[in-house]
Design a protein around this motif. Sequence first.
Motif, PDB file in Angstrom:
ATOM      1  N   UNK A 146      44.432  36.247  98.188  1.00  0.00           N
ATOM      2  CA  UNK A 146      43.191  35.466  98.149  1.00  0.00           C
ATOM      3  C   UNK A 146      42.235  36.030  97.106  1.00  0.00           C
ATOM      4  N   UNK A 147      42.168  37.358  97.010  1.00  0.00           N
ATOM      5  CA  UNK A 147      41.322  37.981  95.995  1.00  0.00           C
ATOM      6  C   UNK A 147      41.791  37.614  94.592  1.00  0.00           C
ATOM      7  N   UNK A 148      43.096  37.631  94.390  1.00  0.00           N
ATOM      8  CA  UNK A 148      43.640  37.307  93.070  1.00  0.00           C
ATOM      9  C   UNK A 148      43.315  35.868  92.688  1.00  0.00           C
ATOM     10  N   UNK A 149      43.430  34.956  93.644  1.00  0.00           N
ATOM     11  CA  UNK A 149      43.106  33.561  93.382  1.00  0.00           C
ATOM     12  C   UNK A 149      41.633  33.408  93.034  1.00  0.00           C
ATOM     13  N   UNK A 150      40.769  34.108  93.765  1.00  0.00           N
ATOM     14  CA  UNK A 150      39.329  34.020  93.533  1.00  0.00           C
ATOM     15  C   UNK A 150      38.954  34.596  92.174  1.00  0.00           C
ATOM     16  N   UNK A 179      55.414  37.291  92.715  1.00  0.00           N
ATOM     17  CA  UNK A 179      54.910  36.856  91.402  1.00  0.00           C
ATOM     18  C   UNK A 179      53.397  36.996  91.242  1.00  0.00           C
ATOM     19  N   UNK A 180      52.858  38.100  91.692  1.00  0.00           N
ATOM     20  CA  UNK A 180      51.438  38.359  91.471  1.00  0.00           C
ATOM     21  C   UNK A 180      51.259  39.165  90.188  1.00  0.00           C
ATOM     22  N   UNK A 181      50.199  38.882  89.485  1.00  0.00           N
ATOM     23  CA  UNK A 181      49.791  39.673  88.327  1.00  0.00           C
ATOM     24  C   UNK A 181      48.290  39.476  88.175  1.00  0.00           C
ATOM     25  N   UNK A 182      47.528  40.301  88.860  1.00  0.00           N
ATOM     26  CA  UNK A 182      46.081  40.090  88.853  1.00  0.00           C
ATOM     27  C   UNK A 182      45.337  41.414  88.775  1.00  0.00           C
ATOM     28  N   UNK A 183      44.097  41.315  88.346  1.00  0.00           N
ATOM     29  CA  UNK A 183      43.230  42.475  88.188  1.00  0.00           C
ATOM     30  C   UNK A 183      41.924  42.217  88.923  1.00  0.00           C
TER      31      UNK A 183
END
Length: 214
Positions: A43-47, A69-73
Amino acid sequence: MALSLPGLRPKQQFIYTFLFTILQLLCRCLVLTDRNRYYHISALCMRERIHPLHKKVDGAVITSKSEDNLDCTITFQTDTILQRFMLRFEKLALDCDDHLYIYDGAHAIGNHKADLSCRSTRTEVGTIFTQGSFLTLKYITDPYSKSENGFRLIITAFKEAPVHCRDHKCLNTFCISRDLSCDGINHCGDNSDETSHASCTGISSIRRYLTAKS
């Protein structure tokens, strides 16, 4: 701050001024400090993709469970420059192709403070401290995560002695937000925010339940 737009009628000027005031209030709300929040990493990655801002927190619990398949900062910031972050894992079970990078700063650039993967254990990692008021997490997962993969990370903003503490002073002399005490989460690192030292009572169990549901 007054908004002045030449050439508008008084009614139009009022409407634009009203909308401008509402926009200012919304912007202020975006930088308010979250006291203790529960976040799921997906949810944080989407936001963050929609609205990439530094998130101010006094305390946070971040959970991950078999994301593909996550790749977020994600970047967190303390409420004041006098604070820094303490990180503790209550669970750490990553896949060998998954990586959680921890950066001591506002960006995922330069040397990382930690690169956690399948060989990383809670005992080995221990407690991680930032040097400043920013913390950046970069999480990368492959398409084949197992159900047991994931982590549970406790993030706490704190001050150290001899800074005067107007909130909750832990037995280890760390100063944390009073709102983090008696919530069922060991934010001090020595659990003194969840004992009689923090004046926790039976009503704390109700607060823990409500906090977990928020």
